[in-house]
Design a protein around this motif. Structure first.
Motif, PDB file in Angstrom:
ATOM      1  N   GLU A 109      13.711 -17.194 -40.182  1.00  0.00           N
ATOM      2  CA  GLU A 109      12.641 -16.202 -40.000  1.00  0.00           C
ATOM      3  C   GLU A 109      11.913 -16.425 -38.673  1.00  0.00           C
ATOM      4  OE1 GLU A 109      12.943 -18.084 -42.851  1.00  0.00           O
ATOM      5  OE2 GLU A 109      13.872 -16.502 -44.031  1.00  0.00           O
ATOM      6  N   GLU A 110      11.642 -17.696 -38.334  1.00  0.00           N
ATOM      7  CA  GLU A 110      10.973 -18.002 -37.063  1.00  0.00           C
ATOM      8  C   GLU A 110      11.858 -17.650 -35.867  1.00  0.00           C
ATOM      9  OE1 GLU A 110       8.090 -21.747 -38.090  1.00  0.00           O
ATOM     10  OE2 GLU A 110      10.259 -22.066 -38.234  1.00  0.00           O
ATOM     11  N   ILE A 111      13.154 -17.904 -35.988  1.00  0.00           N
ATOM     12  CA  ILE A 111      14.087 -17.557 -34.916  1.00  0.00           C
ATOM     13  C   ILE A 111      14.136 -16.048 -34.732  1.00  0.00           C
ATOM     14  CG2 ILE A 111      16.528 -17.559 -34.253  1.00  0.00           C
ATOM     15  CD1 ILE A 111      16.705 -20.333 -35.628  1.00  0.00           C
ATOM     16  N   ASN A 112      14.215 -15.303 -35.841  1.00  0.00           N
ATOM     17  CA  ASN A 112      14.243 -13.840 -35.750  1.00  0.00           C
ATOM     18  C   ASN A 112      12.961 -13.295 -35.117  1.00  0.00           C
ATOM     19  OD1 ASN A 112      16.821 -13.433 -36.751  1.00  0.00           O
ATOM     20  ND2 ASN A 112      16.125 -13.398 -38.874  1.00  0.00           N
ATOM     21  N   GLN A 113      11.814 -13.905 -35.449  1.00  0.00           N
ATOM     22  CA  GLN A 113      10.553 -13.470 -34.849  1.00  0.00           C
ATOM     23  C   GLN A 113      10.553 -13.746 -33.343  1.00  0.00           C
ATOM     24  OE1 GLN A 113       7.975 -11.710 -36.349  1.00  0.00           O
ATOM     25  NE2 GLN A 113       7.422 -11.462 -34.203  1.00  0.00           N
ATOM     26  N   ALA A 114      11.093 -14.891 -32.935  1.00  0.00           N
ATOM     27  CA  ALA A 114      11.177 -15.215 -31.511  1.00  0.00           C
ATOM     28  C   ALA A 114      12.061 -14.202 -30.783  1.00  0.00           C
ATOM     29  CB  ALA A 114      11.709 -16.626 -31.324  1.00  0.00           C
ATOM     30  N   ILE A 115      13.141 -13.778 -31.430  1.00  0.00           N
ATOM     31  CA  ILE A 115      14.021 -12.765 -30.842  1.00  0.00           C
ATOM     32  C   ILE A 115      13.275 -11.449 -30.692  1.00  0.00           C
ATOM     33  CG2 ILE A 115      16.095 -11.363 -31.255  1.00  0.00           C
ATOM     34  CD1 ILE A 115      17.262 -13.925 -32.655  1.00  0.00           C
ATOM     35  N   ARG A 116      12.560 -11.039 -31.754  1.00  0.00           N
ATOM     36  CA  ARG A 116      11.784  -9.787 -31.674  1.00  0.00           C
ATOM     37  C   ARG A 116      10.740  -9.867 -30.573  1.00  0.00           C
ATOM     38  NH1 ARG A 116      12.494 -10.202 -37.292  1.00  0.00           N
ATOM     39  NH2 ARG A 116      10.493 -11.241 -37.578  1.00  0.00           N
ATOM     40  N   ASP A 117      10.047 -11.012 -30.482  1.00  0.00           N
ATOM     41  CA  ASP A 117       9.028 -11.191 -29.441  1.00  0.00           C
ATOM     42  C   ASP A 117       9.648 -11.106 -28.053  1.00  0.00           C
ATOM     43  OD1 ASP A 117       7.141 -11.507 -31.415  1.00  0.00           O
ATOM     44  OD2 ASP A 117       6.952 -13.691 -31.165  1.00  0.00           O
ATOM     45  N   GLY A 118      10.838 -11.710 -27.902  1.00  0.00           N
ATOM     46  CA  GLY A 118      11.518 -11.682 -26.602  1.00  0.00           C
ATOM     47  C   GLY A 118      11.889 -10.278 -26.186  1.00  0.00           C
ATOM     48  N   TRP A 119      12.390  -9.489 -27.120  1.00  0.00           N
ATOM     49  CA  TRP A 119      12.755  -8.108 -26.784  1.00  0.00           C
ATOM     50  C   TRP A 119      11.512  -7.273 -26.511  1.00  0.00           C
ATOM     51  CZ3 TRP A 119      17.138  -6.422 -25.125  1.00  0.00           C
ATOM     52  CH2 TRP A 119      18.312  -7.089 -25.465  1.00  0.00           C
ATOM     53  N   ALA A 120      10.393  -7.631 -27.122  1.00  0.00           N
ATOM     54  CA  ALA A 120       9.141  -6.882 -26.902  1.00  0.00           C
ATOM     55  C   ALA A 120       8.417  -7.353 -25.635  1.00  0.00           C
ATOM     56  CB  ALA A 120       8.233  -7.038 -28.117  1.00  0.00           C
ATOM     57  N   GLY A 121       8.972  -8.358 -24.946  1.00  0.00           N
ATOM     58  CA  GLY A 121       8.354  -8.843 -23.724  1.00  0.00           C
ATOM     59  C   GLY A 121       7.179  -9.770 -23.956  1.00  0.00           C
TER      60      GLY A 121
END
Length: 83
Positions: free
Chosen positions: A69-81
């Motif tokens: 879940e933390e990894i997926n959130q980091a991915i979402r944050d990265g795509w959102a800049g």
């Protein structure tokens, strides 16, 4: 400061502590930027879009491994800049 010797072929071997500082290992690439006044800057080349460059990038030494879940959130944050 680390002093290196240039061979007759114009080659230089980087000392272990320099390689560790750059975070490189056999097969990795190093970029050399030529600067004014006979100076140069070395840096490790990190793949930007390759999976190899991403694997392990979230782990910080001395910290626990991240959950999915933390990894997926980091991915979402990265795509959102956000990172």
């Amino acid at each position: 400061m680390t002093i290196l010797t240039v061979t007759a072929k114009g080659q230089v071997t980087l000392r272990k502590e320099v390689l560790q500082h750059l975070g490189v290992k056999p097969g990795d690439k190093i970029a050399v930027d030529v600067l004014p006044d006979g100076k140069a800057s070395l840096s490790a080349v990190r793949p930007k879009d390759a999976l190899k460059g991403f694997i392990g990038s979230l782990h910080q030494p001395g910290e626990r491994a991240r959950s999915l879940e933390e990894i997926n959130q980091a991915i979402r944050d990265g795509w959102a800049g956000k990172r």
